[in-house]
Write a protein that holds these residues in place. Structure first.
Motif, short mmCIF file in Angstrom:
data_model
loop_
_atom_site.label_atom_id
_atom_site.label_comp_id
_atom_site.label_asym_id
_atom_site.label_seq_id
_atom_site.Cartn_x
_atom_site.Cartn_y
_atom_site.Cartn_z
N VAL A 72 8.86 5.32 12.07
CA VAL A 72 8.21 6.59 12.43
C VAL A 72 7.53 6.38 13.77
O VAL A 72 6.82 5.40 13.96
CB VAL A 72 7.17 6.99 11.36
N ASP A 92 10.51 3.14 6.25
CA ASP A 92 10.15 1.77 6.67
C ASP A 92 11.30 1.18 7.49
O ASP A 92 12.46 1.40 7.18
CB ASP A 92 9.87 0.89 5.45
N ASN A 134 -4.04 -1.56 5.37
CA ASN A 134 -4.46 -2.42 6.46
C ASN A 134 -4.54 -1.68 7.79
O ASN A 134 -5.20 -2.15 8.72
CB ASN A 134 -3.49 -3.61 6.60
N LEU A 188 -6.44 -6.13 -0.32
CA LEU A 188 -5.50 -5.26 -1.03
C LEU A 188 -6.21 -4.51 -2.15
O LEU A 188 -5.93 -3.33 -2.40
CB LEU A 188 -4.33 -6.07 -1.60
N ASN A 189 -7.16 -5.16 -2.80
CA ASN A 189 -7.89 -4.49 -3.89
C ASN A 189 -8.63 -3.26 -3.37
O ASN A 189 -8.62 -2.20 -4.00
CB ASN A 189 -8.86 -5.47 -4.56
N VAL A 204 0.83 -1.21 0.00
CA VAL A 204 0.00 0.00 0.00
C VAL A 204 0.86 1.27 0.00
O VAL A 204 0.68 2.17 -0.84
CB VAL A 204 -0.96 -0.03 1.21
#
Ligand SMILES: Cc1cc2nc3c(=O)[nH]c(=O)nc-3n(C[C@H](O)[C@H](O)[C@H](O)COP(=O)(O)OP(=O)(O)OC[C@H]3O[C@@H](n4cnc5c(N)ncnc54)[C@H](O)[C@@H]3O)c2cc1C
Length: 409
Positions: free
Chosen positions: A131, A33, A287, A300-301, A14
């Motif tokens: 983060v 990340d 998510n 995910l779609n 995402v």
């Protein structure tokens, strides 16, 4: 001036898609990340990309890089173990070449990284960094970046938290989440069968939970077997031969003998939804907002359509010179997207409930329902459309149209 316009926390599928969509918007982006890129990642999951997701990746110039790594779904066979109803959804009947395309998550992720590395636009990347501690201010949001033992503070106009289902940033911001434990575990693997799959996908509802086998490009199939937690605890540690024997019994012989299993993994299944997705200049995506049961392959779609609409709203705000966090476009998109998310969640959750219930009357009714679907093409088309993610949302990108200035191949 804040250090960046947008910080995207999380480079899962995402966060990467969002970064890819916005890297030519003129906004200064920072993607952060704790991981170190795609190398060495061993996610055994695959994803069935709906046509809308295909359009998004086409518009972003990612689709050509997936060639040879995806298998088209030509038909989906839906059945219930021990039941009489069954239905086959055909791409041809929908007037399409494929109902969707199946790809391993790691291949999709690698293609997105490649696209970004080849053409980063205004994107900067920080790997090996978390983060933390977001704090809203009037005209910016401050946050700490933790890299090994070193902390520093940066600021942005908007922090997009794509940090996954557990979302540490959702927790840090106190946004809260409602959670429903399905008491099921998804057992994931790749499987080889004695008969060729010929582009067929299988969704088989068993008393313990749904079992899906999706075609992969090298002739293997991708398995997602949702089993009650206690049963999964006995299946997961089995050696490959014993696991295959159990799977064969649950699935039957539609693909002949199941010969080989690899890439095994397990995911506990929960419906988890953020109570609020925004706290001032912090916005949850993917998510982190909504984590669905994989039964209908929507997670995910849905997130990709969400990201596509969000990217468009932020892009328009940037073109109009507005603060992206305060723009009218963002507020309008948030309202519309909330409705789409509710529809998809209801569809997915309803499907789990419908097929998990062993009440004899209901069992009869759902088999009759499958028969009805089998006999009525218009109903079948509607059902297939929901499965293919026709729930609305997604804007220009999900129609295959690039946002202005996106540097395509
Ligand atoms: C078994 C299974 C099968 C599925 N099948 C399908 C399917 O067929 N179709 C479908 O549409 N969906 C499917 N899904 C859903 C899909 O896999 C998920 O929706 C998708 O992977 C979520 O991606 P994400 O980027 O939101 O989160 P993640 O992939 O969890 O990524 C989160 C990222 O955030 C990073 N991060 C964490 N904390 C921080 C921090 N503090 N700062 C910065 N970064 C941080 C992590 O390192 C990670 O890289 C399936 C899910 C499961 C479990």
């Amino acid at each position: 001036m804040p250090d960046a316009d947008l910080v995207i926390a999380g480079s899962g599928l995402v966060g990467l898609t969002l970064a890819c969509a916005l890297r030519h918007s003129g906004l200064r982006l920072l993607l952060v990340d704790p991981g170190h890129g795609p190398a060495g990642k061993s996610d055994p999951r695959s994803v069935a990309l709906a046509p809308g997701s295909r359009h998004i990746f086409e518009a972003l110039g990612v689709w050509p890089r997936l060639a040879g790594r995806m298998a088209p779904i030509r038909s989906i066979h839906v059945s219930e173990r021990g039941g009489f109803g069954r239905v086959r959804l055909e791409a041809e009947e929908q007037g399409m070449a494929a109902l969707g395309h199946v790809i391993m998550n790691r291949d999709l992720e690698a293609a997105l990284w490649q696209r970004i590395n080849d053409d980063p636009g205004s994107l900067s990347l920080l790997t090996g960094t978390q983060v933390q501690a977001p704090e809203n201010d009037r005209d910016r949001i401050r946050m700490e970046l933790l890299e090994q033992q070193t902390r520093r503070t940066v600021s942005a106009r908007l922090l997009l938290a794509a940090d996954g289902a557990g979302s540490p940033l959702r927790q840090a911001a106190g946004l809260g989440a409602e959670e429903l434990d399905y008491c099921q575990v998804a057992l994931v693997a790749t499987v080889r069968a004695s008969r060729p799959h010929q582009g067929q996908a299988f969704e088989r509802f068993t008393p313990g939970g749904p079992l899906a086998l999706l075609p992969l490009p090298d002739g293997r199939l991708s398995l997602v077997w949702s089993a009650p937690s206690a049963r999964a605890d006995t299946l997961a540690p089995l050696d490959d031969a014993a696991f295959l024997a159990e799977l064969q019994q649950a699935f039957g012989y539609r693909l002949g003998r199941l010969l080989e299993v690899n890439d095994r993994g397990a995911w506990p299944l929960r419906l988890r939804r953020a109570r609020r997705r925004r706290d001032g200049r912090l916005l949850l995506v993917g998510n982190a907002v909504c984590n669905l049961h994989p039964v209908a392959g929507q997670g995910l779609n849905l997130a990709l359509r969400d990201v596509a609409g969000l990217a468009e709203a932020l892009h328009e705000a940037a073109q109009a010179g507005q603060d992206p966090a305060l723009s009218r476009e963002l507020a309008a998109w948030l309202r519309a997207q909330h409705r789409v998310q509710q529809r998809v969640t209801a569809f997915t959750h309803g499907l789990v409930g419908l097929f998990s219930n062993e009440f004899p009357g209901l069992r009869l009714a759902r088999n009759a329902g499958l028969l009805l679907l089998a006999g009525l093409p218009p109903l079948r088309r509607g059902f297939a459309g929901l499965g293919m993610g026709r729930h609305g949302g997604g804007g220009r990108l999900s129609r295959g149209l690039p946002l202005d200035g996106d540097g395509r191949d």
